[in-house]
Design a protein around this motif. Structure first.
Motif, PDB file in Angstrom:
ATOM      1  N   TRP A 303      65.186  53.765  78.316  1.00 51.79           N
ATOM      2  CA  TRP A 303      66.218  54.287  77.422  1.00 51.79           C
ATOM      3  C   TRP A 303      67.400  53.322  77.382  1.00 51.79           C
ATOM      4  CZ3 TRP A 303      70.884  55.858  79.821  1.00 51.79           C
ATOM      5  CH2 TRP A 303      70.828  56.059  81.193  1.00 51.79           C
ATOM      6  N   PRO A 304      67.691  52.767  76.181  1.00 54.05           N
ATOM      7  CA  PRO A 304      68.849  51.884  76.035  1.00 54.05           C
ATOM      8  C   PRO A 304      70.118  52.600  76.472  1.00 54.05           C
ATOM      9  CG  PRO A 304      67.466  51.773  74.097  1.00 54.05           C
ATOM     10  CD  PRO A 304      66.935  52.906  74.922  1.00 54.05           C
ATOM     11  N   SER A 305      70.834  52.011  77.413  1.00 56.70           N
ATOM     12  CA  SER A 305      71.984  52.684  78.015  1.00 56.70           C
ATOM     13  C   SER A 305      73.292  52.414  77.285  1.00 56.70           C
ATOM     14  CB  SER A 305      72.130  52.237  79.480  1.00 56.70           C
ATOM     15  OG  SER A 305      72.297  50.829  79.553  1.00 56.70           O
ATOM     16  N   ARG A 306      73.255  51.662  76.207  1.00 53.47           N
ATOM     17  CA  ARG A 306      74.478  51.356  75.456  1.00 53.47           C
ATOM     18  C   ARG A 306      74.226  51.538  73.961  1.00 53.47           C
ATOM     19  NH1 ARG A 306      75.938  51.844  79.842  1.00 53.47           N
ATOM     20  NH2 ARG A 306      77.259  50.495  81.127  1.00 53.47           N
ATOM     21  N   LEU A 307      73.763  52.710  73.589  1.00 50.87           N
ATOM     22  CA  LEU A 307      73.461  52.959  72.180  1.00 50.87           C
ATOM     23  C   LEU A 307      74.711  52.875  71.316  1.00 50.87           C
ATOM     24  CD1 LEU A 307      70.876  55.894  72.152  1.00 50.87           C
ATOM     25  CD2 LEU A 307      70.510  53.525  71.451  1.00 50.87           C
ATOM     26  N   ASP A 308      75.815  53.427  71.787  1.00 47.80           N
ATOM     27  CA  ASP A 308      77.024  53.425  70.976  1.00 47.80           C
ATOM     28  C   ASP A 308      77.571  52.021  70.783  1.00 47.80           C
ATOM     29  OD1 ASP A 308      77.398  56.240  70.412  1.00 47.80           O
ATOM     30  OD2 ASP A 308      77.729  56.484  72.542  1.00 47.80           O
ATOM     31  N   ALA A 309      77.456  51.188  71.817  1.00 46.18           N
ATOM     32  CA  ALA A 309      77.846  49.791  71.635  1.00 46.18           C
ATOM     33  C   ALA A 309      76.884  49.092  70.686  1.00 46.18           C
ATOM     34  CB  ALA A 309      77.876  49.074  72.985  1.00 46.18           C
ATOM     35  N   GLY A 310      75.602  49.462  70.734  1.00 49.89           N
ATOM     36  CA  GLY A 310      74.621  48.872  69.835  1.00 49.89           C
ATOM     37  C   GLY A 310      74.873  49.218  68.385  1.00 49.89           C
ATOM     38  N   GLU A 349      76.765  55.596  78.436  1.00 46.08           N
ATOM     39  CA  GLU A 349      75.520  55.832  79.167  1.00 46.08           C
ATOM     40  C   GLU A 349      75.119  57.298  79.120  1.00 46.08           C
ATOM     41  OE1 GLU A 349      73.558  54.870  83.558  1.00 46.08           O
ATOM     42  OE2 GLU A 349      75.665  54.458  83.163  1.00 46.08           O
ATOM     43  N   ALA A 350      76.097  58.184  79.315  1.00 46.48           N
ATOM     44  CA  ALA A 350      75.797  59.618  79.271  1.00 46.48           C
ATOM     45  C   ALA A 350      75.349  60.046  77.882  1.00 46.48           C
ATOM     46  CB  ALA A 350      77.027  60.411  79.706  1.00 46.48           C
ATOM     47  N   ALA A 351      76.038  59.554  76.847  1.00 43.58           N
ATOM     48  CA  ALA A 351      75.649  59.904  75.473  1.00 43.58           C
ATOM     49  C   ALA A 351      74.286  59.323  75.119  1.00 43.58           C
ATOM     50  CB  ALA A 351      76.712  59.411  74.492  1.00 43.58           C
ATOM     51  N   SER A 352      73.981  58.130  75.638  1.00 43.35           N
ATOM     52  CA  SER A 352      72.684  57.504  75.345  1.00 43.35           C
ATOM     53  C   SER A 352      71.545  58.287  75.976  1.00 43.35           C
ATOM     54  CB  SER A 352      72.683  56.057  75.864  1.00 43.35           C
ATOM     55  OG  SER A 352      73.676  55.285  75.227  1.00 43.35           O
ATOM     56  N   LEU A 353      71.751  58.767  77.195  1.00 42.81           N
ATOM     57  CA  LEU A 353      70.706  59.562  77.846  1.00 42.81           C
ATOM     58  C   LEU A 353      70.528  60.906  77.151  1.00 42.81           C
ATOM     59  CD1 LEU A 353      68.631  59.821  80.051  1.00 42.81           C
ATOM     60  CD2 LEU A 353      70.435  60.517  81.635  1.00 42.81           C
ATOM     61  N   LEU A 354      71.628  61.500  76.710  1.00 42.21           N
ATOM     62  CA  LEU A 354      71.529  62.759  75.966  1.00 42.21           C
ATOM     63  C   LEU A 354      70.800  62.549  74.645  1.00 42.21           C
ATOM     64  CD1 LEU A 354      72.116  65.706  75.550  1.00 42.21           C
ATOM     65  CD2 LEU A 354      74.420  65.110  74.800  1.00 42.21           C
ATOM     66  N   GLY A 361      62.981  63.820  73.952  1.00 45.02           N
ATOM     67  CA  GLY A 361      62.526  64.716  75.008  1.00 45.02           C
ATOM     68  C   GLY A 361      62.346  64.032  76.342  1.00 45.02           C
ATOM     69  N   GLY A 362      63.076  62.965  76.594  1.00 41.17           N
ATOM     70  CA  GLY A 362      62.968  62.264  77.858  1.00 41.17           C
ATOM     71  C   GLY A 362      63.543  63.067  79.006  1.00 41.17           C
ATOM     72  N   PRO A 363      63.253  62.644  80.247  1.00 42.89           N
ATOM     73  CA  PRO A 363      63.794  63.354  81.417  1.00 42.89           C
ATOM     74  C   PRO A 363      65.308  63.323  81.450  1.00 42.89           C
ATOM     75  CG  PRO A 363      61.997  61.888  82.049  1.00 42.89           C
ATOM     76  CD  PRO A 363      62.331  61.567  80.624  1.00 42.89           C
ATOM     77  N   ALA A 364      65.879  64.175  82.308  1.00 43.88           N
ATOM     78  CA  ALA A 364      67.327  64.291  82.386  1.00 43.88           C
ATOM     79  C   ALA A 364      67.967  63.239  83.264  1.00 43.88           C
ATOM     80  CB  ALA A 364      67.710  65.684  82.905  1.00 43.88           C
ATOM     81  N   GLU A 365      67.181  62.484  83.984  1.00 47.00           N
ATOM     82  CA  GLU A 365      67.745  61.443  84.836  1.00 47.00           C
ATOM     83  C   GLU A 365      66.743  60.322  84.998  1.00 47.00           C
ATOM     84  OE1 GLU A 365      66.423  63.308  89.166  1.00 47.00           O
ATOM     85  OE2 GLU A 365      68.535  62.927  88.724  1.00 47.00           O
ATOM     86  N   THR A 366      67.230  59.190  85.490  1.00 41.10           N
ATOM     87  CA  THR A 366      66.361  58.036  85.720  1.00 41.10           C
ATOM     88  C   THR A 366      65.340  58.358  86.807  1.00 41.10           C
ATOM     89  OG1 THR A 366      68.091  56.505  85.054  1.00 41.10           O
ATOM     90  CG2 THR A 366      66.354  55.634  86.461  1.00 41.10           C
ATOM     91  N   GLY A 367      64.120  57.904  86.618  1.00 42.41           N
ATOM     92  CA  GLY A 367      63.068  58.127  87.598  1.00 42.41           C
ATOM     93  C   GLY A 367      61.896  57.216  87.321  1.00 42.41           C
ATOM     94  N   VAL A 368      60.764  57.543  87.930  1.00 44.62           N
ATOM     95  CA  VAL A 368      59.554  56.749  87.727  1.00 44.62           C
ATOM     96  C   VAL A 368      59.134  56.846  86.260  1.00 44.62           C
ATOM     97  CG1 VAL A 368      57.151  56.454  88.403  1.00 44.62           C
ATOM     98  CG2 VAL A 368      58.846  57.156  90.100  1.00 44.62           C
ATOM     99  N   GLY A 369      58.985  55.692  85.637  1.00 45.47           N
ATOM    100  CA  GLY A 369      58.591  55.659  84.231  1.00 45.47           C
ATOM    101  C   GLY A 369      59.695  56.019  83.259  1.00 45.47           C
ATOM    102  N   TRP A 370      60.936  56.072  83.728  1.00 47.42           N
ATOM    103  CA  TRP A 370      62.054  56.411  82.850  1.00 47.42           C
ATOM    104  C   TRP A 370      63.316  55.744  83.401  1.00 47.42           C
ATOM    105  CZ3 TRP A 370      62.485  57.802  78.086  1.00 47.42           C
ATOM    106  CH2 TRP A 370      63.632  58.412  77.575  1.00 47.42           C
ATOM    107  N   PRO A 460      73.746  60.570  84.279  1.00 42.31           N
ATOM    108  CA  PRO A 460      74.824  59.728  84.782  1.00 42.31           C
ATOM    109  C   PRO A 460      76.200  60.204  84.346  1.00 42.31           C
ATOM    110  CG  PRO A 460      73.028  58.382  83.952  1.00 42.31           C
ATOM    111  CD  PRO A 460      72.725  59.792  83.577  1.00 42.31           C
ATOM    112  N   GLY A 461      76.268  61.182  83.453  1.00 38.82           N
ATOM    113  CA  GLY A 461      77.556  61.723  83.038  1.00 38.82           C
ATOM    114  C   GLY A 461      78.073  62.800  83.960  1.00 38.82           C
ATOM    115  N   ASP A 462      77.611  62.850  85.230  1.00 38.48           N
ATOM    116  CA  ASP A 462      78.138  63.829  86.163  1.00 38.48           C
ATOM    117  C   ASP A 462      79.659  63.742  86.249  1.00 38.48           C
ATOM    118  OD1 ASP A 462      75.727  64.901  86.786  1.00 38.48           O
ATOM    119  OD2 ASP A 462      75.412  63.705  88.587  1.00 38.48           O
TER     120      ASP A 462
END
Length: 561
Positions: A303-310, A349-354, A361-370, A460-462
């Motif tokens: 998941w690109p972590s800087r979508l808004d910058a992109g 980063e938080a907005a990109s993950l959301l 439909g990706g997972p809610a946090e970084t993990g194996v395969g994500w 990451p938006g905790d």
């Protein structure tokens, strides 16, 4: 100006009128529920005064007494479900005031200029839209709030949800002008009739959702049957009431929007026209960035972590290519709205993950395969990996179909694909397309099972108070691809792998088109047309000419994942 702050415009009067109509629906429903009890009370009073005596009156008293009890119990059940049901809540990234003090200050100043209550909090959505959302329900307890000018907390004020792409693309003055009519809508939340009507409609909508929600997976039992029947009855009543006031509620919201727009005309009206032009441009660039750039990465488990910058890069490229957007890039010298955030990278980063959860439909946090990926890593870790994964799947499917390997035994070659598709005509392409589609469907089903089984966790938006998560995408970007489309994509991937390994080409990123093949540093010509000639018609000549022009050697083995 009225005490409620909503003003006396035509839109304001229409909104109040329709709010009263919604409340009349609520009043009629209450009257219907109380009518049997009222009749029962009259009959009992008649007996106590010496009137209405006899068997017929006794039977009527029993009948209306039982009917009143049933009606009151049913009314209590419906009311309890409406009150306790949690209204739908938009998934957002919450912004505490410490994370964006300047943005909070801008919104407070804007509310003061408009003479309306300030929003209770700010939140971001990964989309090109902004709105006010009521989160006063106990289930939506707000962790942070803006204080009124007199220092009192405004529990009634809605939350201002801002599209995160706006913060990166728009300048500060443009964002203020864009938010003016949205913030002006807080006046409606302060009006008691409109607020009560909105609570009633949201409660009905939530009750309908509760009644329609599937129950726990258990064996059939009398308790479960009674619960399902009760919820079905409550849901039917809620649906009827919601349908009765739906038209009034829609007209009420249109009146609120008209009143807010009229009020906001006094604030940066000329700049609002420019800001609206930026909304259209931002939406076009954001849509291309998600569908062409982010989606291929999400499908690869990144998941690109800087979508808004992109999106800034995408829109700058769009303004360079499109004459209609000329001059928009010159604004980039002004202060961007993302400067109003304390940590723009963490918010992005938080907005990109959301965004990945909402649209894929990706997972809610970084993990194996994500895992996250930066834009600098995108060509090697997404584009190259995507091509080699699809090429490997293509050869795996060919093995499953019993297609004879190429003459060279030391690795997969492009020759094998060309020979199969050109030798068997359209039928060979149809079989291969069907097999690839089935393989992709199996892999996607496995991915969804893994995502559904993963524990829900904070993003990451905790630091920004986090957000809720759903196991499936709420807004899928694209419909499922057909087997023919998948076949063309896989053949293109194999051609790109061969070009990289045998002709010195390289994977690249185009901000508007996504993965591209770079030949001697320049984007290669379109591959889709010659590939379709091969996959649809079994004609290898157009693709052969393309390969010869680039210098690709199809007989050479390529590296796969």
């Amino acid at each position: 100006m009225s005490d409620t702050g909503i003003g006396e415009s035509i839109g304001a009067r229409a909104a109040r009128s329709r709010a009263l109509a919604v409340l009349r629906v609520r009043g009629r429903a209450l009257a219907v529920a109380l009518l049997p009890a009222a009749v029962a009370v009259v009959l009992l009073a008649g007996e106590s005064t010496g009137h209405m005596r006899g068997d017929a009156w006794d039977a009527a008293r029993w009948f209306f007494g039982v009917l009143a009890l049933v009606a009151l119990l049913l009314a209590a059940a419906v009311t309890a479900v409406i009150v306790r049901a949690s209204p739908a809540l938009s998934p957002t990234v919450q912004l505490a005031e410490r994370a964006a003090p300047d943005l909070y200050r801008l919104v407070r100043d804007l509310a003061e200029r408009l003479d309306v209550p300030a929003p209770s909090a700010l939140a971001l959505t990964p989309d090109c839209d902004s709105w006010l959302e009521d989160r006063t329900h106990p289930a939506h307890a707000l962790p942070h709030a803006i204080r009124k000018r007199r220092g009192r907390r405004t529990a009634e004020a809605p939350v201002l949800v801002i599209g995160s792409p706006f913060l990166w693309w728009m300048r500060v003055a443009e964002l203020r002008a864009l938010l003016a009519p949205v913030v002006a809508g807080t006046a409606a939340a302060a009006h008691p009739d409109i607020a009560a009507a909105r609570r009633f409609v949201r409660g009905l909508d939530a009750a309908v959702a509760v009644a329609a929600a599937p129950g726990p997976e258990r064996s059939i039992s009398p308790v479960r049957f009674v619960r399902a029947a009760a919820l079905g009855l409550v849901g039917g009543i809620a649906r009827f009431l919601l349908h009765s006031c739906q038209a009034y509620a829609g007209e009420m919201e249109r009146g609120v929007a008209a009143a807010a727009s009229e009020r906001a005309q006094t604030v940066d009206y000329g700049l609002r026209i420019v800001a609206q032009e930026q909304v259209g441009l931002a939406y076009a660039g954001w849509d291309r960035l998600l569908t062409r750039v982010a989606l291929p990465a999400w499908r690869m488990g990144r998941w690109p972590s800087r979508l808004d910058a992109g999106v800034v890069s995408a829109l700058t490229e769009l303004s360079r290519r499109d004459r209609l957007a000329e001059g928009f890039a010159s604004r980039l010298g002004d202060r961007p709205a993302c400067d109003l955030l304390e940590e723009p990278g963490a918010v992005d980063e938080a907005a990109s993950l959301l965004a990945a959860r909402l649209f894929h439909g990706g997972p809610a946090e970084t993990g194996v395969g994500w895992s996250p990926v930066d834009w600098q890593q995108y060509p090697e870790e997404v584009v190259d990996r995507k091509w080699r994964t699809e090429a490997a799947r293509l050869h795996r499917v060919l093995d499953g179909l019993g297609v004879t390997p190429a003459s060279r035994p030391d690795g997969p070659t492009l020759d094998r694909v060309l020979a199969h598709l050109s030798g068997g005509g359209a039928d060979a392409g149809e079989d291969l397309a069907e097999a690839i589609g089935a393989e992709v469907a199996r892999e996607e089903a496995a991915r969804q099972r893994t995502a559904a089984a993963a524990p829900v966790a904070k993003s990451p938006g905790d630091v920004l108070n986090g957000w809720g998560a759903d196991p499936l995408p709420l807004f899928p970007l694209q419909p499922p691809r057909t087997g023919r489309e998948l076949l063309a994509d896989h053949v293109i991937a194999m051609v790109c792998c061969a070009a990289v390994d045998t002709a010195g080409a390289a994977p690249g990123l185009d901000w508007l088109d996504g993965p591209v093949l770079l030949i001697r540093g320049v984007r290669g010509s379109d591959l889709m047309s010659p590939v379709l000639s091969l996959t649809e018609d079994g004609d290898p000549r157009p693709l052969g000419l393309w390969l010869a022009g680039v210098g690709v050697r199809p007989e050479k083995p390529v590296r796969l994942v």
